[in-house]
Design a protein around this motif. Structure first.
Motif, mmCIF file in Angstrom:
data_model
loop_
_atom_site.group_PDB
_atom_site.id
_atom_site.type_symbol
_atom_site.label_atom_id
_atom_site.label_comp_id
_atom_site.label_asym_id
_atom_site.label_seq_id
_atom_site.Cartn_x
_atom_site.Cartn_y
_atom_site.Cartn_z
ATOM 1 N N PHE A 223 -5.084 1.386 1.625
ATOM 2 C CA PHE A 223 -4.368 1.358 0.356
ATOM 3 C C PHE A 223 -3.036 2.057 0.593
ATOM 4 C CE2 PHE A 223 -3.080 3.128 -3.725
ATOM 5 C CZ PHE A 223 -3.195 2.015 -4.549
ATOM 6 N N GLN A 224 -1.930 1.368 0.278
ATOM 7 C CA GLN A 224 -0.616 1.848 0.706
ATOM 8 C C GLN A 224 -0.657 2.016 2.230
ATOM 9 O OE1 GLN A 224 1.905 1.939 -1.281
ATOM 10 N NE2 GLN A 224 1.215 2.375 -3.347
ATOM 11 N N TRP A 260 9.321 5.054 -1.092
ATOM 12 C CA TRP A 260 8.939 6.089 -0.132
ATOM 13 C C TRP A 260 10.054 6.372 0.864
ATOM 14 C CZ3 TRP A 260 3.368 6.971 1.649
ATOM 15 C CH2 TRP A 260 2.508 6.862 0.556
ATOM 16 N N SER A 261 11.068 5.492 0.935
ATOM 17 C CA SER A 261 12.098 5.664 1.946
ATOM 18 C C SER A 261 13.381 6.191 1.324
ATOM 19 C CB SER A 261 12.371 4.331 2.646
ATOM 20 O OG SER A 261 12.868 3.394 1.731
ATOM 21 N N GLY A 404 -2.224 9.034 -7.005
ATOM 22 C CA GLY A 404 -1.287 9.981 -7.601
ATOM 23 C C GLY A 404 0.149 9.808 -7.170
ATOM 24 N N GLY A 405 0.448 8.762 -6.419
ATOM 25 C CA GLY A 405 1.819 8.523 -5.985
ATOM 26 C C GLY A 405 2.134 9.232 -4.676
ATOM 27 N N TYR A 409 -0.602 14.535 -2.583
ATOM 28 C CA TYR A 409 -1.211 15.635 -1.835
ATOM 29 C C TYR A 409 -0.273 16.831 -1.702
ATOM 30 C CZ TYR A 409 -4.500 11.929 -0.827
ATOM 31 O OH TYR A 409 -5.404 10.919 -0.969
ATOM 32 N N HIS A 410 0.713 16.901 -2.593
ATOM 33 C CA HIS A 410 1.591 18.071 -2.618
ATOM 34 C C HIS A 410 0.900 19.229 -3.326
ATOM 35 C CE1 HIS A 410 4.969 20.693 -3.114
ATOM 36 N NE2 HIS A 410 4.996 20.542 -4.425
#
Length: 525
Positions: A223-224, A260-261, A404-405, A409-410
Motif C-alpha cells: 500500500f503506497q 511525497w516529493s 495517516g498520510g 509515523y512521525h
C-alpha cells in the motif's frame, strides 16, 4: 602507516566486479574484469585497481582465512569489499577528500549487496552465467547496463524516499552519506494495519493463491510504498520489495511526481548535471557493450532484458502492469510476461503485478508449472480479475481509511530509526521531518552508527552472544542528544534536538518512546 593507493587516478569513486579464478595467466589479465566504473578508465588503470584489491584480499586471508575482507582504510581512500559469490568480488574505492561525503562502511556494503541481490533476482548467479558462457561476454553484457540502470533508478527516486539516495550528481558518484543515517537499506518498511484490515488482507492472500489453481504461487502486497503482506522468504521479499518501490508502485509509475516529493536546493542543477553524466556513461557503454538492449560481442548478439530501465512500466486497462522490457511473446505481438528467479528455491517465476489506486499486488507463479506459457499466465490474470476484484476494492478501502498520510509515523520531538534485524524490518521518522535536523546532529548520529557497526562486527567476529545489550549516548556540538540502543536483535537510533541538559532527561525520553511505540522493547526495566 596507511596503505597507499596514490597510483590510482583521482576519480571520486571506482566500482568494480572481478573474478579471482580468471585471468591468472600472463596476457589474460583483462579476463578477470567483469565490470568497472568508470568504464572509460584505461585498462591499465582498471587492472591496477583490481590488482591492489586482489593483493589486499590475499594478504588479509593470511590472518583471517574464514572471514572475508570487508574494508581497508588507506590514507586517502577507503576500500570496501563484498564477496558476492565464491571468488566473485565487488569493490568500491572511495576518496576521502570531500568533507561532505562522510559515509558509513556498512552503508556502502549494503549498496553492493543490494546490487547483487537484484541481479540475482533477474538474471541468476554470476557464476552460473560464467559457466554458461565462459568467455564472459554474456555476463558483461548484463552487468554493465544493469548496474548503470540501478544507479540511475536511485537517482530518479524522490529525496523523501526512506531507502534511496542520489547517487549520480555532477561529475562524481556520491554515496550514502551522513544525511542518510536514519535509513536502513536491506530492510522493508511495513504498514501498520488494524485487526479488521489484517483479516481482510489474509482473505485476499488466500484468494490470490487460489487463482493459480493447484499451482503453488506466492504474493506480495503493498500500500503506497509500504509492505502489507508477503508469502515469500525474507531474502526474496527484500529484493522484490526493493524493485517494487523502484519501478512498480503508483509513485514509481509517475516518476515520483506526488505529494511525497519535493525539490531540494540545487536539485534542478544536479539533475541537469546528472543527465549529462548519464549520457556520457551511456555513450561509453555503447562503445564497449553495444547499444540499447542488444549486446554485440564477437560473433554473438545478446538480447539483454533491462528491468531497471526507467519509464518502461505502465498500467494496462485491466489494472495489470505491462512492460516491453522482456520483449514480445514468440507466438504473438504482445509483451512477454516478466520473470524473476527466487533466491531461496532458485525457481524461475512469472511476475504478475496488479494495481488498484494505492494498492499494488504482485503474484509470483512458477514458470515450470505453466505449461502453455503466456496463455496460461493470461488465465491466471483472468482468475484474479474474476475472483479477487471485490476483495481488492474492499482491502484498498480499509487501508486507505486507516492511512495517516506521509507523516503517519512521525512522533513529535523525536527523529528516530527502528530496525528489527530478525525480521529485516525498519521504520523511521518521515524523511521530510528528518530534513529539519541540523548538520551537527546528523554528523553525530553518523559517528554513533559507525561505532555501533564496529561493535556489532566485533561481536560477530568473536561469535559472541548476539543478545548482548549496547547503548551509546552522545551530546552533539549543537547540544542535541544522539542515542543508540541495541537489545535482542532490535536497534533504535534517536536524535533529540530539544532535549534537556542532562543525559537522564535523554534516557527518560527514550524510555517513554519505547513504552509507547515499541511495547517496551528498549526499556531498561
Amino acid at each position: 602507516m596507511g596503505l597507499s593507493s596514490a597510483s590510482a587516478p583521482p576519480e571520486a569513486i571506482k566500482f568494480c566486479i572481478f573474478d579471482l579464478r580468471r585471468g591468472q595467466q600472463e596476457g589474460q589479465e583483462l579476463d578477470k574484469i567483469l565490470f568497472f566504473y568508470p568504464s572509460d578508465l584505461p585498462f591499465s588503470s582498471q587492472l591496477s585497481v583490481i590488482g591492489l584489491s586482489e593483493g589486499l584480499i590475499t594478504f588479509t586471508r593470511i590472518f583471517s582465512p574464514e572471514a572475508a575482507c570487508e574494508v581497508i582504510e588507506a590514507e586517502r581512500h577507503s576500500h570496501v569489499f563484498y564477496e558476492a559469490e565464491t571468488d566473485i568480488w565487488m569493490v568500491m574505492v572511495v576518496e576521502k577528500n570531500d568533507s561532505e561525503a562522510i559515509w558509513r562502511i556498512n552503508a556502502l556494503q549494503k549498496v553492493l549487496k543490494e546490487v547483487h541481490s537484484l541481479f540475482l533476482m533477474f538474471h541468476g548467479s554470476i557464476r552460473a552465467m560464467l559457466a554458461k558462457e565462459p568467455a564472459g561476454g554474456l555476463l558483461r553484457s548484463h552487468l554493465y547496463p544493469f548496474i548503470m540502470d540501478y544507479l540511475s533508478a536511485c537517482q530518479k527516486r524522490s529525496p523523501l524516499d526512506s531507502c534511496c539516495c542520489d547517487f549520480l550528481v555532477g561529475k562524481k558518484l556520491p554515496l550514502p552519506s551522513f544525511r542518510d543515517c536514519l535509513k536502513e537499506r536491506g530492510t522493508v518498511q511495513m504498514l501498520t494495519v488494524s485487526r479488521e484490515a489484517a483479516i481482510e488482507v489474509q482473505s485476499l492472500v488466500r484468494l490470490l493463491e487460489s487463482c493459480a489453481g493447484n499451482t503453488p504461487c506466492y504474493s506480495l502486497i503493498l500500500f503506497q510504498d509500504l509492505l502489507v503482506s508477503t508469502t515469500l522468504s525474507p531474502v526474496d521479499t527484500i529484493s522484490l520489495f526493493t524493485y517494487a518501490v523502484l519501478r512498480l508502485t503508483p509513485r514509481a509509475l509517475t516518476s515520483g511526481l506526488s505529494s511525497w516529493s519535493y525539490l531540494r536546493k540545487g536539485s534542478a542543477a544536479s539533475q541537469v548535471a546528472t543527465g549529462s553524466m548519464l549520457a556520457h556513461s551511456s555513450s561509453v557503454s555503447e562503445q564497449i557493450y553495444g547499444s540499447r538492449d542488444t549486446f554485440h560481442g564477437g560473433d554473438n548478439n545478446y538480447n539483454v532484458a533491462r528491468p531497471l530501465q526507467p519509464d518502461r512500466w505502465s498500467k494496462g486497462k485491466d489494472g495489470f502492469l505491462v512492460t516491453d522490457i522482456w520483449g514480445a511473446d514468440a507466438g504473438n505481438s504482445t509483451s512477454a510476461t516478466p520473470t524473476i528467479c527466487l533466491q531461496q528455491t532458485e525457481e524461475r517465476m512469472y511476475l504478475c503485478a496488479y494495481q488498484y489506486r494505492s494498492l499494488t499486488l504482485i503474484v509470483i507463479v512458477p514458470v515450470a508449472s505453466i505449461l502453455d506459457g503466456e496463455q496460461g499466465v493470461s488465465s491466471v490474470k483472468q482468475q484474479v480479475l474474476e475472483n479477487a476484484s471485490l476483495k481488492i476494492l474492499k482491502v484498498e478501502e480499509k487501508l486507505s481509511k486507516g492511512w495517516g498520510g506521509e507523516n503517519a509515523y512521525h512522533v513529535s520531538g523525536y527523529r528516530y530509526l527502528l530496525v528489527d534485524g530478525d525480521r529485516n524490518v525498519s521504520r523511521a521518522s518521515p524523511p521530510g521531518k528528518v530534513t529539519t535536523l541540523t548538520k551537527d546532529s546528523l554528523l553525530a548520529l553518523s559517528k554513533v552508527r559507525e561505532e555501533v557497526d564496529l561493535e556489532k562486527g566485533q561481536l560477530a567476529w568473536e561469535n559472541a552472544d548476539r543478545d548482548k545489550d549496547l547503548e551509546l549516548c552522545v551530546r552533539a556540538k549543537n547540544n542535541a542528544w544522539v542515542i543508540a540502543r541495541i537489545t535482542k536483535g532490535k536497534e533504535i537510533y534517536m536524535v533529540l534536538e530539544k532535549a534537556g541538559e542532562t543525559v537522564l532527561y535523554a534516557s527518560d525520553a527514550l524510555e517513554k518512546f519505547s513504552n509507547r511505540y515499541c511495547s517496551g522493547a528498549f526499556s531498561l526495566d
